[in-house]
Design an enzyme around this catalytic site. Structure first.
Site, PDB file in Angstrom:
ATOM      1  N   GLU A 228       7.106  39.019  32.148  1.00 10.99           N
ATOM      2  CA  GLU A 228       6.826  39.599  33.472  1.00 10.99           C
ATOM      3  C   GLU A 228       6.327  41.010  33.219  1.00 10.99           C
ATOM      4  O   GLU A 228       7.122  41.905  32.937  1.00 10.99           O
ATOM      5  CB  GLU A 228       8.109  39.650  34.310  1.00 10.99           C
ATOM      6  CG  GLU A 228       8.784  38.321  34.575  1.00 10.99           C
ATOM      7  CD  GLU A 228       8.049  37.488  35.603  1.00 10.99           C
ATOM      8  OE1 GLU A 228       6.996  37.924  36.104  1.00 10.99           O
ATOM      9  OE2 GLU A 228       8.525  36.379  35.880  1.00 10.99           O
ATOM     10  N   CYS A 262       6.674  46.855  39.670  1.00 10.45           N
ATOM     11  CA  CYS A 262       5.526  46.063  39.184  1.00 10.45           C
ATOM     12  C   CYS A 262       4.743  45.512  40.364  1.00 10.45           C
ATOM     13  O   CYS A 262       3.522  45.429  40.316  1.00 10.45           O
ATOM     14  CB  CYS A 262       6.016  44.939  38.304  1.00 10.45           C
ATOM     15  SG  CYS A 262       7.297  43.947  39.060  1.00 10.45           S
TER      16      CYS A 262
HETATM   17  P1  NAP Z   1       8.516  49.087  28.553  1.00  9.11           P
HETATM   18  O1  NAP Z   1       8.344  50.365  27.856  1.00  9.11           O
HETATM   19  O2  NAP Z   1       7.697  47.944  28.132  1.00  9.11           O
HETATM   20  O3  NAP Z   1      10.080  48.746  28.445  1.00  9.11           O
HETATM   21  C1  NAP Z   1      10.612  47.532  28.919  1.00  9.11           C
HETATM   22  C2  NAP Z   1      11.611  47.008  27.907  1.00  9.11           C
HETATM   23  O4  NAP Z   1      10.923  46.608  26.726  1.00  9.11           O
HETATM   24  C3  NAP Z   1      12.643  48.037  27.456  1.00  9.11           C
HETATM   25  O5  NAP Z   1      13.861  47.388  27.233  1.00  9.11           O
HETATM   26  C4  NAP Z   1      12.053  48.553  26.154  1.00  9.11           C
HETATM   27  O6  NAP Z   1      13.020  49.092  25.297  1.00  9.11           O
HETATM   28  C5  NAP Z   1      11.462  47.289  25.599  1.00  9.11           C
HETATM   29  N1  NAP Z   1      10.369  47.487  24.653  1.00  9.11           N
HETATM   30  C6  NAP Z   1       9.458  48.495  24.626  1.00  9.11           C
HETATM   31  N2  NAP Z   1       8.592  48.317  23.624  1.00  9.11           N
HETATM   32  C7  NAP Z   1       8.947  47.162  23.004  1.00  9.11           C
HETATM   33  C8  NAP Z   1       8.433  46.448  21.881  1.00  9.11           C
HETATM   34  N3  NAP Z   1       7.379  46.860  21.215  1.00  9.11           N
HETATM   35  N4  NAP Z   1       9.043  45.301  21.524  1.00  9.11           N
HETATM   36  C9  NAP Z   1      10.125  44.856  22.207  1.00  9.11           C
HETATM   37  N5  NAP Z   1      10.659  45.496  23.259  1.00  9.11           N
HETATM   38  C10 NAP Z   1      10.078  46.634  23.661  1.00  9.11           C
HETATM   39  O7  NAP Z   1       8.262  49.146  30.087  1.00  9.11           O
HETATM   40  P2  NAP Z   1       8.595  50.325  31.070  1.00  9.11           P
HETATM   41  O8  NAP Z   1       7.543  51.339  30.942  1.00  9.11           O
HETATM   42  O9  NAP Z   1       9.996  50.732  30.917  1.00  9.11           O
HETATM   43  O10 NAP Z   1       8.445  49.521  32.456  1.00  9.11           O
HETATM   44  C11 NAP Z   1       7.327  49.615  33.222  1.00  9.11           C
HETATM   45  C12 NAP Z   1       6.449  48.388  33.107  1.00  9.11           C
HETATM   46  O11 NAP Z   1       7.189  47.213  33.419  1.00  9.11           O
HETATM   47  C13 NAP Z   1       5.340  48.446  34.132  1.00  9.11           C
HETATM   48  O12 NAP Z   1       4.143  48.011  33.567  1.00  9.11           O
HETATM   49  C14 NAP Z   1       5.814  47.484  35.207  1.00  9.11           C
HETATM   50  O13 NAP Z   1       4.797  46.979  36.009  1.00  9.11           O
HETATM   51  C15 NAP Z   1       6.503  46.444  34.378  1.00  9.11           C
HETATM   52  N6  NAP Z   1       7.424  45.653  35.190  1.00  9.11           N
HETATM   53  C16 NAP Z   1       7.132  44.360  35.456  1.00  9.11           C
HETATM   54  C17 NAP Z   1       7.951  43.595  36.264  1.00  9.11           C
HETATM   55  C18 NAP Z   1       7.632  42.154  36.575  1.00  9.11           C
HETATM   56  O14 NAP Z   1       8.516  41.455  37.062  1.00  9.11           O
HETATM   57  N7  NAP Z   1       6.423  41.680  36.325  1.00  9.11           N
HETATM   58  C19 NAP Z   1       9.102  44.165  36.796  1.00  9.11           C
HETATM   59  C20 NAP Z   1       9.386  45.485  36.513  1.00  9.11           C
HETATM   60  C21 NAP Z   1       8.538  46.213  35.697  1.00  9.11           C
HETATM   61  P3  NAP Z   1      13.208  50.688  25.143  1.00  9.11           P
HETATM   62  O15 NAP Z   1      13.605  51.202  26.475  1.00  9.11           O
HETATM   63  O16 NAP Z   1      14.256  50.803  24.115  1.00  9.11           O
HETATM   64  O17 NAP Z   1      11.872  51.230  24.710  1.00  9.11           O
END
Ligand code: NAP
Length: 455
Positions: A228, A262
């Site tokens: 997601e 999101c």
């Molecule tokens: P993010 O940096 O991707 O973090 C999300 C999760 O992924 C965190 O637990 C993070 O851990 C982990 N993570 C980061 N890099 C990773 C990697 N290379 N391998 C494995 N895990 C990894 O996202 P964010 O910036 O916090 O969240 C915002 C994004 O999420 C936006 O693009 C938003 O649209 C999207 N989102 C989508 C939905 C949906 O349902 N489609 C819902 C909510 C948010 P760490 O915190 O330890 O880095």
């Protein structure tokens, strides 16, 4: 990224956590494996009893959980309370419906008896974001646990206390030990987890790079994933629409969760004939929003979750201006106070083909575009790598049908803002990810769909 609680409204570090070491991680994986052997034998009645108890705890202690969310990631406290209530709702929904969703499905064939049976897979890893720190986890945990799987949570590093609170809720609700465990680990450990035999599949909600990284690690191991990811949802308003209602929804749809959702509406695509009026009303609404301390019940807009998000968002605003965009309001961080505050911002006149017009703005920034007709509206709506949700406003039936059919997204909401609902599947297409959460589709993602044929 350190695992820590840093209050986004003040910048103050309140608590830091040591990540688990390899020995501790291995012990938790062992426990998950052992727990699964026993838990898979439990009945739907038992599981639903525990999940309803979790819903009770969420409802009874919602004020405490809401405070924790607001403290760690800055959402307005009223939204945090609503989020806790929604978590209780999804628990009750699956407690009630899982047995039906996973009942054997009889199929007539040349056998004397043939049917489909749904069986659990084992330990499922959930990599979750901070923006809905309770909801994202419960919408994974409720169906996953009802299906007889066990859950492992790697939550975002800035919401460790929420992550631990969720584990505690499920334990207090009565789920056997090891059925749901929080792993306080950094993102760099995720690939190793995917390579471990004890982890059977994974779901990630977050950014595109994180999704791609998990998908690559899982691909190597041939393990299933649900992703997601981000979105740049269009909010289309055509000439026949109820403009006042659309503006109210547009404001909520953009500002929800301090603009960090999101499925927030990010690109407002408005018919030229009504664009002046829409723009003026939207500006009035944005100017009336109360920005401030997220712990106050009347605050509309709190801080962004981290300084990095603030910096990234402001860079995008500057890029939008450099490409020809005009700032109607906002456009500068609120430097007069500590914390990661960015004001409600509206940008018009961005050239529709500029690269910045296709990006996801993860904060309270609305991009306004004008289009001559529905053809141009649909074309612009689809001119993004994402395909999560779309909200479209019209009172014309033919236009409605075209919008439903032609918009490339996992969800289209007509005359309403995009929202998740346990009864409806949730997920995206294109670079917004794949797979579905919620509803019957969500509980079918992490099960073995076993075909049974008896002569
Ligand atoms: P993010 O940096 O991707 O973090 C999300 C999760 O992924 C965190 O637990 C993070 O851990 C982990 N993570 C980061 N890099 C990773 C990697 N290379 N391998 C494995 N895990 C990894 O996202 P964010 O910036 O916090 O969240 C915002 C994004 O999420 C936006 O693009 C938003 O649209 C999207 N989102 C989508 C939905 C949906 O349902 N489609 C819902 C909510 C948010 P760490 O915190 O330890 O880095």
């Amino acid at each position: 990224m350190a695992i820590a609680t840093i209050n986004p409204a003040t910048g103050e570090t309140l608590k830091t956590f040591e990540p688990l070491n390899d020995v501790e991680i291995a012990a938790k994986l062992d426990l998950a494996g052992l727990a699964f052997e026993h838990y898979r034998q439990t009945s739907f009645v038992e599981r639903s009893h525990w999940l309803k108890a979790a819903a009770d705890i969420l409802e009874q202690e919602k004020a405490e959980f809401a405070k924790l969310m607001t403290l760690e990631m800055g959402k307005p406290i009223s939204a945090a309370i609503a989020e806790t209530e929604k978590c209780a709702l999804v628990c009750r929904y699956y407690a009630e419906h899982a047995a039906g969703f996973l009942a054997d499905v009889s199929v007539k064939t040349d056998g004397s008896n043939s049917f489909v049976r749904y069986q659990p897979l084992g330990a499922i890893l959930a990599v979750m974001p901070w923006n809905f720190p309770f909801w994202q986890v419960f919408r994974f945990a409720a169906p996953t646990l009802m299906a007889g799987n066990v859950g492992l949570l790697k939550h975002a590093s800035n919401v460790p206390q929420c992550a631990l609170a969720i584990e505690d809720i499920l334990q207090r609700a009565g789920f056997p030990q090891g059925v749901f465990q929080t792993l306080l680990i950094g993102a760099a450990k995720v690939a190793d987890l995917m390579a471990d035999d004890r982890v059977k599949a994974a779901t990630l909600t977050g950014s595109e790079p994180a999704g791609a990284s998990l998908a690559a690690a899982s691909g190597k191991q041939l393990k299933k994933t649900v992703l997601e990811l981000g979105g740049s949802d269009p909010f289309i308003v055509l000439e026949s629409a109820d403009i006042e209602a659309a503006v109210v929804a547009a404001t909520t749809a953009r500002m929800l969760n301090n603009g960090q959702s999101c499925i927030a509406a990010k690109r407002f695509i408005v018919a030229e004939a009504i664009a002046d009026k829409f723009e003026k009303l939207l500006l009035d609404k944005f100017l009336a929003l109360k920005v401030g301390d997220p712990m106050q019940p009347d605050t509309d807009l709190g801080p962004l979750a981290t300084p990095d998000i603030l910096q990234d968002l402001h860079q995008q605003v500057q890029a939008a201006v450099a490409s020809g965009g005009k700032v109607l309001t906002g456009g500068q961080p609120l430097g007069d106070r500590p914390g990661n505050f960015y004001p409600p911002t509206i940008i018009t006149d961005i050239p529709q083909d500029s690269p910045i017009a296709q990006e996801e703005f993860f904060g309270p920034v609305a991009l306004l575009f004008r289009v001559p007709d529905i053809d141009a509206a649909i074309k612009l709506a689809n001119a993004t790598p994402f395909g999560l949700g779309a909200s479209a406003w019209t009172t014309n039936d033919q236009e409605r049908d075209r919008l439903i059919t032609e918009i490339e997204a996992g969800a289209v909401f007509i005359n309403g803002l995009v929202k998740s609902d346990p009864r409806l599947p949730f997920g995206g297409i294109k670079r917004s990810g794949y797979g579905r959460e919620l509803s019957i589709q969500g509980i079918h993602e992490f099960v073995n769909v076993k075909t049974v044929w008896v002569k």
